[in-house]
Design an enzyme around this catalytic site. Structure first.
Site, short mmCIF file in Angstrom:
data_model
loop_
_atom_site.label_atom_id
_atom_site.label_comp_id
_atom_site.label_asym_id
_atom_site.label_seq_id
_atom_site.Cartn_x
_atom_site.Cartn_y
_atom_site.Cartn_z
N LYS A 105 0.86 -1.18 0.00
CA LYS A 105 0.00 0.00 0.00
C LYS A 105 0.89 1.23 0.00
CE LYS A 105 -3.89 1.75 2.82
NZ LYS A 105 -4.70 1.43 4.02
N SER A 155 -9.55 1.18 3.18
CA SER A 155 -8.65 2.02 2.41
C SER A 155 -7.57 1.22 1.67
CB SER A 155 -7.99 3.05 3.34
OG SER A 155 -7.12 2.43 4.27
N SER A 189 -9.70 -1.10 7.35
CA SER A 189 -9.11 -0.90 6.03
C SER A 189 -8.34 -2.07 5.46
CB SER A 189 -8.19 0.33 6.06
OG SER A 189 -8.95 1.50 6.23
#
Length: 537
Positions: A104, A178, A202
């Site tokens: 990420k 997320s 997330s």
């Protein structure tokens, strides 16, 4: 003589059979199988990286345009070749030696930009690697790419720099945020392993929405040093993979104390270096599982998968107990979450921004001012993220960290949540609590812009902020599909540092159900069938 000849023929047939390779699709191969093939000389890291890059070529910018990747590592193949040479000369560093990993894009990488998905940090090269990135490199993993996320890890699977990521099971739906880029990338087979972050859900939402496995570990088990913060009271990194065993492998290599992150002091003497011994197919036998039905009743098909999952666990020897969480906890958890998360972000982000090179914003106020200069998309497609940028103003207006509205929740309410959940475990003698991390289908991108996850902590309908508020670990495992072929996940919450227990329970459930499926929009490519287990003559 005939007897000896028959014995010789039988021996030759046995040897031939033992030398035969097992053909495994890339999508189904575990890290342990990939590792065994590499150790046996049947597979190289270079080939594995090429297969991963081919899937990115076919499915990210072209084809279904999943749009999960922000930045590729241009040195990935060279690093893979070097690791192949090292394997031959010295042996492997760890089970992740030569394994591709996606990150990420809020994990600092000293050789690749770390942007948080934001135009405001475009091109930012941090001073060094995040602690977990260092551990991955030391383990011999190949950092393949930085992937898209909800901008600054809040909101839907959209960012001003990376745009909209699509769900590989249904291109019209969000992979959720997320860590949506990580979830979509793992589901689409870009890499066997990815790292995301989880504050209010997330890692868990993208795991469920993309039909993969994701773990939010106990708060403090994994370092957050070098990760762009959202709310350090809740923030944690978490691995995502296609199966429970790969998550367990990664966790053992990443867990432990980091002097740069005081929260990891809690894991002293409790972190383990290998969680794979917990992975037993009969791990459900004799355990007590609590069912939190407070988060069901929103979609009949999701409820049916839950009931089917409960039946599987009963058949495997588990005792199922319906539990009811305290009403005050259900009603207050969202407010508790927002009170802490909204106040912490401006202060903690500013501390991160202070580590960056000149030219980047230093405060939330400066980012908001810059947002007004970009009312329309750029020629390359990057452009305004109105939903997230509007949230910046709410974060800017939040109370100070000295305000009783913040300190009362942090110092009084959060310990109360821990005590309440511990009480449910103790009173019912539970090993885990299960519930649906998503109780209904992921939103259509066209309808909401993929922003549902902007709701602080998931709102009243989601149970994900229970683990966030308490710091308890939570594992999401694929459980089934709806009639329109959307994945349904199942969450297993454990007590603090009970990762081994919930990984074992999740593994047994995974083996009993075999519920994961390769997404329809990212099917196998030519050359992805791997020969695993063949012995050299």
């Amino acid at each position: 003589m005939i007897k000896h000849l028959l014995c010789a023929l039988a021996l030759s047939w046995t040897v031939a059979a033992s030398c035969q390779a097992q053909t495994v699709d890339l999508d189904k191969a575990t890290i342990a199988q990939l590792r065994a093939a590499m150790d046996a000389g049947q597979l190289t890291s270079e080939r594995l990286v090429r297969l991963s890059l081919a899937r990115m070529d076919a499915y990210d910018d072209k084809g279904p345009q999943i749009n999960a990747v922000i930045t590729r590592n241009p040195r990935a193949l060279a690093e893979a070749r070097a690791l192949d040479a090292e394997l031959k000369a010295k042996g492997r560093r760890s089970p992740l030696h030569g394994i591709p990993v996606v990150l990420k894009d809020n994990f600092d990488t000293a050789d690749l930009a770390t942007t948080g998905g934001s135009i405001f940090l475009e091109g930012s090269i941090p001073p060094d690697d995040a602690f977990l990135v260092k551990k991955l490199r030391e383990a011999g993993a190949v950092i393949l790419a930085k992937v898209n996320l909800s901008e600054f890890a809040s909101g839907g699977a959209y960012s001003s720099l990376g745009g909209q990521t699509r769900n590989p099971h249904d291109l019209l739906r969000s992979p959720l945020g997320s860590s949506g880029g990580t979830g979509a990338a793992i589901a689409a087979g870009y890499a066997p392993l990815g790292l995301g972050t989880d504050t209010g859900g997330s890692v868990r939402w993208p795991a469920a929405a993309n039909g993969i496995v994701g773990l939010r570990p106990t708060h403090g088990l994994l370092s957050r040093d070098g990760i762009i913060p959202l709310s350090l009271s809740f923030d944690t990194a978490g691995p995502l993979a296609r199966n429970v065993s790969d998550v367990a492998v990664a966790l053992g290599l990443l867990a432990g104390v980091d002097p740069a992150d005081p929260a990891t002091a809690k894991s002293q003497g409790r972190a383990q270096t290998d969680y794979t011994p917990y992975l037993k197919a009969d791990a459900l036998k004799g355990v007590r599982i609590g069912v939190a039905r407070d988060f069901m009743g929103q979609d009949a098909e999701f409820d049916w998968v839950m009931e089917a999952s409960i039946a599987v666990m009963k058949a495997a020897g588990a005792t199922i107990v319906d539990v009811r969480l305290p009403r005050w906890l259900i009603e207050s958890k969202g407010e508790f979450y927002s009170a802490v998360r909204m106040s912490e972000f401006p202060v903690q982000l500013q501390a991160y921004l202070a580590t960056l090179k000149p030219g980047y914003p230093r405060t939330l106020d400066e980012m908001i001012e810059r947002s007004y200069r970009l009312p329309a998309p750029r020629p390359d497609g990057a452009g305004p993220n109105a939903t997230r940028w509007s949230l910046l103003r709410r974060e800017q207006a939040s109370v100070a960290l000295t305000d009783p509205a913040y300190t009362a929740v942090r110092d009084q309410a959060l310990p109360l949540v821990v005590a309440a959940l511990d009480g449910v475990f103790t009173a019912n003698r539970l090993d885990a609590i299960i519930y649906p991390p998503l109780a209904e289908r992921p939103e259509l991108i066209s309808r909401t812009g993929g922003t549902r996850a902007a709701t602080p902590g998931g709102g009243a309908s989601s149970g994900t902020n229970l683990a966030s508020l308490s710091g308890f670990p939570e594992l999401v495992v694929p459980a089934g599909f709806t009639t329109d072929q959307l994945p349904v996940g199942l969450s297993f919450i454990g007590r603090a540092f009970d990762e081994g227990k919930i990984l074992g329970i999740g593994y047994a459930f995974e083996q009993a159900t075999q519920a994961r499926r390769q997404p329809v929009h990212t099917p196998p490519l030519k050359g992805e069938a791997l020969s695993i287990g063949a012995r050299k003559p």
